[in-house]
Motif scaffolding. Structure first.
Motif, PDB file in Angstrom:
ATOM      1  N   LEU A  74       3.463   5.268  10.176  1.00  0.00           N
ATOM      2  CA  LEU A  74       4.810   5.351  10.744  1.00  0.00           C
ATOM      3  C   LEU A  74       4.922   4.579  12.052  1.00  0.00           C
ATOM      4  O   LEU A  74       5.930   3.915  12.312  1.00  0.00           O
ATOM      5  CB  LEU A  74       5.191   6.819  10.953  1.00  0.00           C
ATOM      6  N   GLU A  75       3.884   4.670  12.891  1.00  0.00           N
ATOM      7  CA  GLU A  75       3.902   3.935  14.164  1.00  0.00           C
ATOM      8  C   GLU A  75       3.956   2.437  13.928  1.00  0.00           C
ATOM      9  O   GLU A  75       4.720   1.711  14.582  1.00  0.00           O
ATOM     10  CB  GLU A  75       2.661   4.291  14.993  1.00  0.00           C
TER      11      GLU A  75
ATOM     12  N   ALA B  64      10.538  -2.125   6.915  1.00  0.00           N
ATOM     13  CA  ALA B  64      11.088  -1.165   5.954  1.00  0.00           C
ATOM     14  C   ALA B  64       9.945  -0.443   5.233  1.00  0.00           C
ATOM     15  O   ALA B  64       8.919  -1.042   4.908  1.00  0.00           O
ATOM     16  CB  ALA B  64      11.963  -1.888   4.935  1.00  0.00           C
ATOM     17  N   VAL B  65      10.133   0.851   5.014  1.00  0.00           N
ATOM     18  CA  VAL B  65       9.182   1.658   4.249  1.00  0.00           C
ATOM     19  C   VAL B  65       9.974   2.527   3.274  1.00  0.00           C
ATOM     20  O   VAL B  65      11.196   2.655   3.393  1.00  0.00           O
ATOM     21  CB  VAL B  65       8.308   2.557   5.158  1.00  0.00           C
ATOM     22  N   MET B  66       9.265   3.128   2.328  1.00  0.00           N
ATOM     23  CA  MET B  66       9.904   4.084   1.425  1.00  0.00           C
ATOM     24  C   MET B  66       9.139   5.391   1.504  1.00  0.00           C
ATOM     25  O   MET B  66       7.913   5.414   1.390  1.00  0.00           O
ATOM     26  CB  MET B  66       9.919   3.578  -0.013  1.00  0.00           C
TER      27      MET B  66
ATOM     28  N   ILE C  61       4.313   7.517   1.518  1.00  0.00           N
ATOM     29  CA  ILE C  61       5.002   6.423   2.202  1.00  0.00           C
ATOM     30  C   ILE C  61       4.527   5.117   1.590  1.00  0.00           C
ATOM     31  O   ILE C  61       3.341   4.784   1.656  1.00  0.00           O
ATOM     32  CB  ILE C  61       4.713   6.391   3.723  1.00  0.00           C
ATOM     33  N   GLU C  62       5.434   4.358   0.989  1.00  0.00           N
ATOM     34  CA  GLU C  62       5.112   2.998   0.535  1.00  0.00           C
ATOM     35  C   GLU C  62       5.411   2.031   1.670  1.00  0.00           C
ATOM     36  O   GLU C  62       6.433   2.152   2.350  1.00  0.00           O
ATOM     37  CB  GLU C  62       5.946   2.618  -0.688  1.00  0.00           C
ATOM     38  N   PHE C  63       4.530   1.031   1.851  1.00  0.00           N
ATOM     39  CA  PHE C  63       4.758   0.067   2.931  1.00  0.00           C
ATOM     40  C   PHE C  63       4.125  -1.281   2.576  1.00  0.00           C
ATOM     41  O   PHE C  63       3.186  -1.363   1.783  1.00  0.00           O
ATOM     42  CB  PHE C  63       4.221   0.599   4.260  1.00  0.00           C
ATOM     43  N   GLU C  64       4.692  -2.319   3.155  1.00  0.00           N
ATOM     44  CA  GLU C  64       4.190  -3.692   3.060  1.00  0.00           C
ATOM     45  C   GLU C  64       4.171  -4.273   1.648  1.00  0.00           C
ATOM     46  O   GLU C  64       3.498  -5.260   1.395  1.00  0.00           O
ATOM     47  CB  GLU C  64       2.790  -3.802   3.697  1.00  0.00           C
ATOM     48  N   GLY C  65       4.902  -3.691   0.702  1.00  0.00           N
ATOM     49  CA  GLY C  65       4.999  -4.265  -0.635  1.00  0.00           C
ATOM     50  C   GLY C  65       5.981  -5.424  -0.666  1.00  0.00           C
ATOM     51  O   GLY C  65       6.657  -5.723   0.319  1.00  0.00           O
TER      52      GLY C  65
ATOM     53  N   ALA D 185       0.842  -1.197   0.000  1.00  0.00           N
ATOM     54  CA  ALA D 185       0.000   0.000   0.000  1.00  0.00           C
ATOM     55  C   ALA D 185       0.871   1.239   0.000  1.00  0.00           C
ATOM     56  O   ALA D 185       2.084   1.171   0.209  1.00  0.00           O
ATOM     57  CB  ALA D 185      -0.924   0.000   1.222  1.00  0.00           C
ATOM     58  N   VAL D 186       0.219   2.375  -0.246  1.00  0.00           N
ATOM     59  CA  VAL D 186       0.923   3.649  -0.219  1.00  0.00           C
ATOM     60  C   VAL D 186       0.039   4.694   0.452  1.00  0.00           C
ATOM     61  O   VAL D 186      -1.177   4.728   0.232  1.00  0.00           O
ATOM     62  CB  VAL D 186       1.328   4.096  -1.647  1.00  0.00           C
ATOM     63  N   TYR D 187       0.650   5.505   1.309  1.00  0.00           N
ATOM     64  CA  TYR D 187      -0.011   6.685   1.865  1.00  0.00           C
ATOM     65  C   TYR D 187       0.382   7.868   0.992  1.00  0.00           C
ATOM     66  O   TYR D 187       1.574   8.089   0.739  1.00  0.00           O
ATOM     67  CB  TYR D 187       0.437   6.930   3.303  1.00  0.00           C
TER      68      TYR D 187
END
Length: 388
Positions: free
Chosen positions: A109-110, A118-120, A168-172, A55-57
């Protein structure tokens, strides 16, 4: 801004697949709006194969346009259905649940900090993307330990305000692998990059790489900013066949390239060490290649590899990618092969076919990519539509 917010609310309510375009980045996110707050959205995203990819925020101010209908979205709907039907493996599904009463950016972020994931992030001020880990959060900012897979010796520690973050990209898939491997990656010692650029040296190193099955990267003449990572399958008198791997270490298809079309071969780098780590993880998980891909093809170095590959592609009307010596790059299929030339039919936007075709001499072709996932999916869709 209000129209964008309205479009996103509409996409959320209708559970509509959308393309979200950014104002200053070429990256387009395809997916479903999961939740919206006063500052931005969370979008569940999909990769080009139709597999869920984290996902992405996104803040509202970074979003330029929301697309609801297009040929690209039609193609993606087909691919998402196909990925489910074919049981494509993905370890990039979004698992976090969000609370609409709290700022989404804080929750992303939390969760990353608690999970040591890891996030981008996209820094609004510099316009640069950074991968890494969140180590501290306050009311206005957070500490970020950068991970640079191309330069393992560069691990800056930044303090970033919430206002400076555009996405913020996360969980990819890649970030999930990075999270799983981070403990080991942090033990890797940075290495000096070793590259060769003379034709004689390139031929010699490719022969050695074929014998040792060493992981290497190749920069083509056509676009020296691009590089391909993989192992040598077969080397002929004037060309080399590569088994490629993608950014997650999975099989990425075959790539045939003339030796004279190679600008540089890299035999040692930090990035190669990182990809090799991902490949080891993939083997452990049993996911070295997606369903439908054959990563065990063998080729004869005594054959004219270009003749062999192109004649087979013509016989079975397989979708392939060509790179011509005049720098033109095209995807399509061959309807006729002979007399050292082909008739090639371009396929654009996934399913738009040039029925007339164009005549191309074999001597004009520097690279052929085939049996990679995007080509196989395009071919499958064309056959379903009766185009092939």
């Amino acid at each position: 801004m209000n129209s964008i917010m309205n479009d996103l609310q509409y996409a959320l309510q209708r559970k509509a697949l959308v393309n979200v375009y950014q104002a200053k980045q070429d990256i387009v996110y395809t997916g479903y709006v999961d939740i919206v707050d006063d500052a931005g959205i969370i979008l569940t995203t999909f990769d080009d194969s139709g597999s869920e990819d984290g996902a992405v925020y996104l803040t509202f101010d970074v979003i330029e346009f929301v697309e609801f209908e297009s040929d690209d979205l039609d193609n993606m709907r087909y691919r998402i259905e196909n990925a489910t039907a074919e049981h494509f493996f993905t370890f990039g599904r979004m698992t976090t649940e969000f609370n609409a009463k709290r700022p989404l950016i804080r929750q992303v972020l939390e969760n990353a900090m608690v999970e040591e994931a890891a996030v981008m992030i996209l820094d609004k001020t510099s316009g640069k993307l950074h991968e890494g880990e969140v180590t501290r959060i306050s009311e206005r900012d957070f500490d970020f330990q950068v991970f640079n897979k191309f330069h393992l010796d560069q691990r800056p520690f930044d303090t970033v305000t919430f206002d400076d973050v555009s996405l913020i990209e996360f969980e990819g898939k890649e970030l999930t692998l990075q999270t799983a491997a981070m403990g080991y990656l942090q033990t890797l010692k940075p290495v000096a990059k070793e590259s060769l650029s003379s034709l004689t040296d390139i031929a010699a190193v490719l022969h050695r790489a074929e014998e040792t099955q060493q992981l290497i990267s190749i920069n083509p003449v056509a676009d020296e900013g691009m590089f391909f990572v993989g192992r040598v399958n077969t080397i002929g008198s004037d060309s080399v066949m590569m088994n490629l791997v993608d950014i997650t270490g999975q099989f990425g298809g075959y790539w045939l390239v003339k030796l004279t079309a190679i600008a540089q071969v890299t035999t040692k780098s930090d990035y190669l060490a990182v990809v090799k780590t991902y490949m080891t993880l993939d083997r452990t998980l049993g996911v070295t290649a997606q369903p439908g891909l054959n990563d065990e093809r063998l080729f004869d170095s005594n054959d004219n590899l270009f003749q062999e590959v192109l004649s087979q592609a013509s016989k079975f009307q397989r979708v392939i990618r060509l790179q011509l010596s005049d720098d033109e790059n095209m995807v399509g299929y061959i309807s006729k092969f002979g007399n050292n030339q082909i008739i090639f039919h371009l396929v654009e936007q996934g399913t738009v076919v040039d029925k007339m075709g164009i005549l191309i001499k074999l001597s004009e072709i520097d690279e052929v990519a085939f049996d990679y996932l995007d080509a196989l999916l395009t071919e499958k869709q064309l056959r379903n539509q009766g185009e092939l």
